[in-house]
Design an enzyme around this catalytic site. Structure first.
Site, PDB file in Angstrom:
ATOM      1  N   GLU A  60       6.795 -95.808  86.943  1.00  0.00           N
ATOM      2  CA  GLU A  60       5.458 -96.577  87.083  1.00  0.00           C
ATOM      3  C   GLU A  60       5.382 -97.559  85.745  1.00  0.00           C
ATOM      4  O   GLU A  60       4.426 -97.556  85.081  1.00  0.00           O
ATOM      5  CB  GLU A  60       4.225 -95.771  87.192  1.00  0.00           C
ATOM      6  CG  GLU A  60       4.188 -95.167  88.652  1.00  0.00           C
ATOM      7  CD  GLU A  60       2.801 -94.422  89.017  1.00  0.00           C
ATOM      8  OE1 GLU A  60       1.966 -94.959  88.405  1.00  0.00           O
ATOM      9  OE2 GLU A  60       2.926 -93.546  89.828  1.00  0.00           O
TER      10      GLU A  60
HETATM   11  C1  LIG Z   1      12.330 -90.046  90.045  1.00  0.00           C
HETATM   12  C2  LIG Z   1      11.929 -91.381  90.504  1.00  0.00           C
HETATM   13  C3  LIG Z   1      10.762 -91.591  91.279  1.00  0.00           C
HETATM   14  C4  LIG Z   1      10.333 -93.159  91.598  1.00  0.00           C
HETATM   15  N1  LIG Z   1       9.549 -93.122  92.269  1.00  0.00           N
HETATM   16  C5  LIG Z   1       9.261 -94.643  92.872  1.00  0.00           C
HETATM   17  C6  LIG Z   1       8.343 -94.920  93.731  1.00  0.00           C
HETATM   18  O1  LIG Z   1       7.682 -93.774  94.197  1.00  0.00           O
HETATM   19  N2  LIG Z   1       8.245 -96.239  94.095  1.00  0.00           N
HETATM   20  C7  LIG Z   1       8.526 -97.339  93.343  1.00  0.00           C
HETATM   21  O2  LIG Z   1       8.366 -98.385  93.607  1.00  0.00           O
HETATM   22  N3  LIG Z   1       9.665 -97.009  92.386  1.00  0.00           N
HETATM   23  C8  LIG Z   1       9.828 -95.576  92.141  1.00  0.00           C
HETATM   24  N4  LIG Z   1      10.721 -95.389  91.127  1.00  0.00           N
HETATM   25  C9  LIG Z   1      11.243 -96.583  90.404  1.00  0.00           C
HETATM   26  C10 LIG Z   1      10.686 -96.801  88.935  1.00  0.00           C
HETATM   27  O3  LIG Z   1       9.367 -97.203  88.953  1.00  0.00           O
HETATM   28  C11 LIG Z   1      11.602 -97.725  88.050  1.00  0.00           C
HETATM   29  O4  LIG Z   1      12.992 -96.410  88.077  1.00  0.00           O
HETATM   30  C12 LIG Z   1      11.177 -98.212  86.736  1.00  0.00           C
HETATM   31  O5  LIG Z   1      10.241 -99.275  87.191  1.00  0.00           O
HETATM   32  C13 LIG Z   1      12.315 -98.708  85.810  1.00  0.00           C
HETATM   33  O6  LIG Z   1      13.099 -99.442  86.741  1.00  0.00           O
HETATM   34  P1  LIG Z   1      14.757 -99.311  86.695  1.00  0.00           P
HETATM   35  O7  LIG Z   1      14.987 -97.920  87.052  1.00  0.00           O
HETATM   36  O8  LIG Z   1      15.467-100.358  87.413  1.00  0.00           O
HETATM   37  O9  LIG Z   1      15.093 -99.506  85.108  1.00  0.00           O
HETATM   38  P2  LIG Z   1      15.395-100.973  84.404  1.00  0.00           P
HETATM   39  O10 LIG Z   1      14.569-101.771  84.740  1.00  0.00           O
HETATM   40  O11 LIG Z   1      16.879-101.158  84.539  1.00  0.00           O
HETATM   41  O12 LIG Z   1      15.064-100.414  82.929  1.00  0.00           O
HETATM   42  C14 LIG Z   1      15.823 -99.606  81.972  1.00  0.00           C
HETATM   43  C15 LIG Z   1      15.390 -99.314  80.777  1.00  0.00           C
HETATM   44  O13 LIG Z   1      15.599-100.727  80.119  1.00  0.00           O
HETATM   45  C16 LIG Z   1      14.386-100.837  79.411  1.00  0.00           C
HETATM   46  N5  LIG Z   1      13.968-102.124  79.586  1.00  0.00           N
HETATM   47  C17 LIG Z   1      13.830-102.590  80.856  1.00  0.00           C
HETATM   48  N6  LIG Z   1      13.052-103.813  80.594  1.00  0.00           N
HETATM   49  C18 LIG Z   1      12.471-104.007  79.150  1.00  0.00           C
HETATM   50  C19 LIG Z   1      11.754-104.774  78.542  1.00  0.00           C
HETATM   51  N7  LIG Z   1      11.472-106.145  79.114  1.00  0.00           N
HETATM   52  N8  LIG Z   1      11.836-104.956  77.341  1.00  0.00           N
HETATM   53  C20 LIG Z   1      12.252-103.658  76.784  1.00  0.00           C
HETATM   54  N9  LIG Z   1      13.027-102.643  77.119  1.00  0.00           N
HETATM   55  C21 LIG Z   1      13.162-102.879  78.675  1.00  0.00           C
HETATM   56  C22 LIG Z   1      13.681 -99.671  79.304  1.00  0.00           C
HETATM   57  O14 LIG Z   1      14.002 -98.714  78.285  1.00  0.00           O
HETATM   58  C23 LIG Z   1      14.165 -99.122  80.717  1.00  0.00           C
HETATM   59  O15 LIG Z   1      13.790 -97.755  80.823  1.00  0.00           O
HETATM   60  C24 LIG Z   1      10.958 -94.181  90.756  1.00  0.00           C
HETATM   61  C25 LIG Z   1      11.933 -93.830  89.708  1.00  0.00           C
HETATM   62  C26 LIG Z   1      12.514 -92.548  89.551  1.00  0.00           C
HETATM   63  C27 LIG Z   1      13.575 -92.313  88.612  1.00  0.00           C
END
Ligand SMILES: Cc1cc2nc3c(=O)[nH]c(=O)nc-3n(C[C@H](O)[C@H](O)[C@H](O)COP(=O)(O)OP(=O)(O)OC[C@H]3O[C@@H](n4cnc5c(N)ncnc54)[C@H](O)[C@@H]3O)c2cc1C
Length: 603
Positions: free
Chosen positions: A413
């Site tokens: 989130e």
């Molecule tokens: C168990 C689980 C349940 C989930 N449930 C849902 C759901 O019900 N619905 C839904 O839509 N999504 C869901 N998600 C998705 C979740 O919201 C995303 O994983 C989250 O938004 C991060 O996106 P990403 O995993 O692609 O990481 P990325 O966007 O690749 O980011 C990885 C890391 O990079 C860093 N980062 C990224 N951007 C920046 C920035 N601008 N500045 C500094 N640091 C940065 C942060 O440390 C981040 O953790 C779920 C994820 C998990 C793991």
């Protein structure tokens, strides 16, 4: 302007349109950035209205009894599944439709009351609280907030009674933190009756057990070659819906079904559009604001369990002929956990009440609550784990599971990094606009002096005036006045950062982190003062417990004020240049910085 600059200005314009819609009442967090303490939003400490309190007490008792008898978090974790019986039971005690209006079968609870219920679930089982959140806090939220009367009548009743389950599907391979980068396409059919969806969603909680999914997809903007995100209600029986992975194997919250699915030429009736066409990102962000509030509640509940487990162990385990609780380094952890827990509870209550009281814009406060509570829970689990020593490390320990479960909170989130940057940037926009007004007028006096005068007076006013933090309890006056001074100092620091760095501050995340960190601590401290004031006034007086709470609250304020001062002094006294230089060289980015050269000279 080069291409990167044009792209940047476009992004700024889009963010402005999305986040700032006309004049609104000044919220608490935005006020801090302007050097104001908008006490009305945090004080007096919010209570559940008397009419709802007895209903809430009844529900809480019912939910507790149900959970005591039926919820086995270890079994859920081992089986990587939440039994259907448990889901049906949660529905029976009203948890799956608690804030939905009674006319659709819900309980009509406020967000504040619902948070109390989720604290209870979060205290016991993170899989179950995340499942509940995915269904209620975000799954049906867009429908509750943006659905038409017809849509609500059609879709809500089976969802609030748990006959059907819901999911919220925003994330894709290319749209994680960068939520606006959704690639799923929704093209209108030639006769305009349908949209044809193509794309894949991943990491979606409840995806494979939900009968209704709110899906974000990109639709054409009529009359232009642009596209914008729109929210659709999707059912898995639609032709072209394909579940690619119903339950992705994962480290924690293993009971939840986190899925990946595709939509291939999937027709969705235009009646299933939620909210205005092309405004799906606004829908998604608003839904996530609600989700972050209940996230806070769940983390608060889990932190309470950590504290209980830590205290039980510290009072019983003996080493060196003493109980662990006799050692100051153990006390240090327990005192801090109690202090943070008091703040987490207070911050959750105040933030939820902002929604209930109709503040239009609570995005900063919900972001602050999410970052604060998820970080503090992570510390609490880690501390409780440490106090339990080797015994925490084995699979029969609840802390082993809780540690794995808690890890998602800082990522889901909105990752804490993204939200931290967001808090600083949205907050700094207010004073930044006032500076811009003054600057633009100085270089173009024909614009007229009126607005610039107001902006100048606001900046000047904030610079000279220490805001009042109103408390009723005499014994809290000192903390209240310290917080007022810190708000004043914070405002000066924000102004200085804006004047020193100007627009590049938008890319300076280390500066942003300190500004957001200080703002979050001030919000937390305000919530703690508000709650403690109410406690001291006898509203929540409860013998020994009240005395313990008071010590925890006072410790929190001392520690929080200390952290605020540190954040602010590190704005000018830091090792950022060296840090960025070291990171850049490891990442293979750019040439050696000045700081790197200096460091090399030292070694
Ligand atoms: C168990 C689980 C349940 C989930 N449930 C849902 C759901 O019900 N619905 C839904 O839509 N999504 C869901 N998600 C998705 C979740 O919201 C995303 O994983 C989250 O938004 C991060 O996106 P990403 O995993 O692609 O990481 P990325 O966007 O690749 O980011 C990885 C890391 O990079 C860093 N980062 C990224 N951007 C920046 C920035 N601008 N500045 C500094 N640091 C940065 C942060 O440390 C981040 O953790 C779920 C994820 C998990 C793991």
């Amino acid at each position: 302007m080069n291409e990167a600059e044009i792209q940047r200005q476009k992004e700024i314009k889009e963010a402005e349109e999305l986040l700032f819609t006309g004049p609104q009442a000044l919220g608490f967090a935005k006020g801090l950035f302007l050097g104001r303490f908008v006490a009305d939003w945090a004080m007096p400490y919010p209570r559940v209205p008397a009419a709802q309190q007895s209903e809430l007490d009844k529900s809480l008792a019912e939910v507790r009894e149900f959970l005591d008898q039926n919820l086995d978090p270890a079994a859920i974790d081992r089986a990587a599944d939440i039994p259907r019986d448990l889901i049906d039971g949660l529905a029976r005690v009203g948890v799956l439709g608690m804030t939905a209006p009674k006319e659709y079968g819900g309980r009509g609870f406020s967000q504040r009351a619902y948070c109390k219920i989720l604290e209870e679930i979060g205290a016991r089982c993170a899989s179950t609280s995340v499942f509940t959140n995915a269904h209620h806090s975000i799954g049906i939220r867009a429908l509750l907030l943006f659905g038409t009367r017809e849509q609500k009548q059609k879709w809500l009743p089976p969802l609030v009674t748990g006959q059907q389950l819901a999911a919220f599907a925003l994330t894709e391979k290319e749209a994680g933190s960068d939520a606006a980068n959704v690639q799923t396409r929704a093209e209108p059919s030639p006769d305009g009756s349908h949209y044809i969806l193509n794309g894949e969603k991943r990491y979606i909680t409840n995806a494979s057990i939900a009968q209704v999914l709110t899906v974000m997809a990109r639709t054409p903007v009529p009359g232009s070659d642009k596209t914008a995100i729109t929210a659709f209600l999707v059912t898995p029986d639609m032709p072209g819906f394909e579940m690619l992975e119903p339950r992705m194997e994962k480290v924690g919250i293993r009971g939840t079904a986190t899925g990946r699915f595709a939509m291939r030429d999937m027709p969705v009736p235009k009646e299933n559009i939620l909210g205005p066409l092309g405004k799906g990102l606004k829908v998604a962000l608003t839904v996530l604001d609600f989700g972050r509030t209940t996230f806070g509640a769940c983390c608060t509940g889990a932190a309470r369990t950590c504290l209980r487990l830590a205290v039980e162990h510290a009072n019983t385990r003996r080493q060196f002929k003493k109980t662990l609780g006799d050692f100051d380094l153990v006390k240090k952890k327990i005192g801090r956990m109690a202090a943070d827990l008091y703040a987490m509870e207070a911050m959750t209550a105040v933030t939820a009440s902002l929604i209930d009281r109709g503040l239009e814009d609570y995005m900063m406060e919900t972001a602050m609550l999410k970052v604060f509570t998820t970080d503090r829970l992570w510390e609490a689990v880690n501390d409780a784990f440490q106090i339990h020593g080797g015994s925490a490390y084995f699979n029969d320990s609840p802390l082993e599971r809780m540690l794995r479960d808690a890890r998602i909170n800082q990522i889901g989130e909105g990752s804490n990094e993204v939200l931290t940057s967001f808090i600083a940037l949205v907050g700094m926009r207010g004073p930044g606009m006032e500076f811009k007004e003054i600057h633009d007028t100085m270089f173009n006096p024909s614009r007229g002096l009126g607005k610039a005068w107001t902006a100048g007076m606001n900046r000047l006013g904030a610079a000279v005036k220490i805001p009042n933090v109103p408390v009723k309890s005499e014994s809290l006056r000192s903390q209240a006045s310290q917080l007022g001074r810190l708000v004043w100092r914070f405002n000066l620091s924000v102004n200085r950062a804006l004047i020193t760095y100007r627009e590049p501050v938008m890319d300076m995340q280390l500066v942003q982190e300190r500004i957001a960190g200080a703002a979050m601590e001030m919000f937390a401290s305000a919530c703690v003062i508000s709650r403690l004031d109410a406690d001291l006034q006898g509203v929540e007086r409860n013998g020994e417990a009240a005395a313990g709470n008071r010590r925890a609250a006072e410790l929190f304020l001392r520690q929080s004020f200390h952290r605020i001062r540190r954040f602010l002094s590190e704005l000018t006294d830091n090792e950022d240049e060296a840090l960025l230089g070291a990171a850049n060289s490891v990442l293979g980015k750019g040439k050696s910085s000045k700081a790197e050269t200096e460091l090399a000279g030292v070694s």
